[in-house]
Design a protein around this motif. Sequence first.
Motif, PDB file in Angstrom:
ATOM      1  N   ALA A  67       0.821  -1.205   0.000  1.00  0.00           N
ATOM      2  CA  ALA A  67       0.000   0.000   0.000  1.00  0.00           C
ATOM      3  C   ALA A  67       0.860   1.261   0.000  1.00  0.00           C
ATOM      4  O   ALA A  67       0.461   2.297  -0.547  1.00  0.00           O
ATOM      5  N   ASN A  68       2.035   1.205   0.589  1.00  0.00           N
ATOM      6  CA  ASN A  68       2.888   2.389   0.685  1.00  0.00           C
ATOM      7  C   ASN A  68       3.720   2.634  -0.568  1.00  0.00           C
ATOM      8  O   ASN A  68       4.131   3.765  -0.828  1.00  0.00           O
ATOM      9  N   TYR A 150      -8.819   3.102  -5.551  1.00  0.00           N
ATOM     10  CA  TYR A 150      -9.295   3.037  -4.165  1.00  0.00           C
ATOM     11  C   TYR A 150     -10.821   3.066  -4.127  1.00  0.00           C
ATOM     12  O   TYR A 150     -11.459   2.229  -3.475  1.00  0.00           O
ATOM     13  N   GLY A 181      -6.573  -1.720   3.283  1.00  0.00           N
ATOM     14  CA  GLY A 181      -5.339  -1.434   4.010  1.00  0.00           C
ATOM     15  C   GLY A 181      -4.144  -2.100   3.366  1.00  0.00           C
ATOM     16  O   GLY A 181      -4.141  -2.432   2.175  1.00  0.00           O
ATOM     17  N   GLY A 182      -3.106  -2.306   4.166  1.00  0.00           N
ATOM     18  CA  GLY A 182      -1.861  -2.837   3.640  1.00  0.00           C
ATOM     19  C   GLY A 182      -2.000  -4.215   3.030  1.00  0.00           C
ATOM     20  O   GLY A 182      -1.347  -4.530   2.033  1.00  0.00           O
ATOM     21  N   THR A 184      -4.511  -5.429   1.510  1.00  0.00           N
ATOM     22  CA  THR A 184      -5.391  -5.441   0.340  1.00  0.00           C
ATOM     23  C   THR A 184      -4.605  -5.547  -0.956  1.00  0.00           C
ATOM     24  O   THR A 184      -4.897  -6.380  -1.816  1.00  0.00           O
ATOM     25  N   ASN A 450      -8.986   4.162   7.891  1.00  0.00           N
ATOM     26  CA  ASN A 450      -7.652   4.689   7.639  1.00  0.00           C
ATOM     27  C   ASN A 450      -7.625   6.204   7.568  1.00  0.00           C
ATOM     28  O   ASN A 450      -6.548   6.799   7.454  1.00  0.00           O
TER      29      ASN A 450
END
Length: 503
Positions: A67-68, A150, A181-182, A184, A450
């Motif tokens: 995700a980042n 998203y 979130g991460g 996903t 989030n």
Amino acid sequence: MKQRAVAVYEWIERRLGLIQPLSDAVAHPTPANNASWWYVFGSAATVLLILQVVTGILLALVYSPSANEAWTSLGVLNHNIQLGWYLRALHGWGSDFMIAIVLIHMAQVFSFGAYKFPRELTWIVGVGLLLLTLGMAFTGQVMRFDQDAYWGLGIGASIMSRVPLIGAPLVHLLLGAPIIGGATVSRFFTLHVFIIPGLLLAGVGVHVWMVLRHGVSDWPMPGRLVRKATYEAEYHELTLKTGIPFVPDAAWKDAVFAAAILFSVMACAFFFGPFGPTGTPDPTIIQTVPKPDFAFLWIYALLAFLPANLETPVILVAPILGIAAMLLLPLIAGEGERHWARRPVAVLMVSVIAVTLGIFTRLGTYTPWSPIMDAWTSAPIPLKYLHNRTPLERQGALVLQDKQCRNCHSLDSDGGQRGPALDAIASRMTEDQIIRQILQGGGNMPAYGNALSPAETKALMGFLMTLRGNNLAPAVDSSRELTGADQTQAVQPPAAAPAPKAP
């Protein structure tokens, strides 16, 4: 040199035994009337699948499924790796072309009655391949993990959450958590790169094997009926009389068409470039007007125009009925006439579906984002909701305003109409229910877990629990027996959060 090549061939063939069967397969005889431009779409779809696999492998060498870093890795591909943008564009445009070709192929097979005996299972596998192709396109959009991805994923999770009884577990399985979130992106990467392509390749293999086993469906002729008792003998006789080898006599048209499609994909990739990524994903920015990819624009427009009370029935019932009808079609109508001129209902169905998809796809290019955000986010909270409130509760009112909640929810008849009005929300939902809805989402509402810090969540809940209309009792969880304190609370609202009063 020639003798050495022959020796190598014989050495390999003696051990594998594959080259001769493959040679026999590609040169298998087919009725001469099958050498038509109407029979080229299946081969073109297979070539596009190979293009998707090759470009996908190359993209996976750089893409970071987190995700980042997902959004950033696409920027690296676009700007820091030579021709990385073109590779992304080939993959994206190849996906759209593949969906279009598969749909045309399905329409051609249906119109020609090629799903009838003995090719019922070939059609059923083809339906599965169509669904897998759409799944590849949807999971591929999520890989961009931008604003469009998203919110598109939010809509997909919202649709899945409406499935009775198992909706919540399905969402958790899809997202890896109750919210996006991460985990996903990692799960969708696994679906997009391993699971769905593996199923697609296996399905294509089975599909091609059945085509070879039963032969390419002969050109439909008026009055030539399909009967289970006689069709196979008739097809075999037709092949003996007019048969030509598929390669090269019939396959050259497939090769020319596939080459034209590949050239079109390359041209679109060069002139129009890759899809996205748009802005970084931020659930607090809801006025981004996100759009899905081309294949799903019709769904986007349909959801925008459907009344809210029809959304769940249409979303849950229509796809199941449509897929069931496609799967049962060859089992119910496996015999009879194949020529389109004598099957007017089939021609009408194809025409209506094509026109409907075209209209909604066109509408989807300029349809406003649904829910329609026509409220002014910066409108102040009415004063009567701020009188006699604690500092924490007033801070919660600011959170309600700053997070753009009033684009969907109204207060004192001022605000969006998509979600329920909040004037008496605490009399309809308990604190646990409200906080679960905010953090995990559900129905039309995306998850904001989030987007809110613990302090913001606490302040927002403090304010929302004061909204009980005209001195209504707060909502109580009916699943547990009321204690004496609960009964007192249900009758007498607490003094710390009195009902709103007009200034």
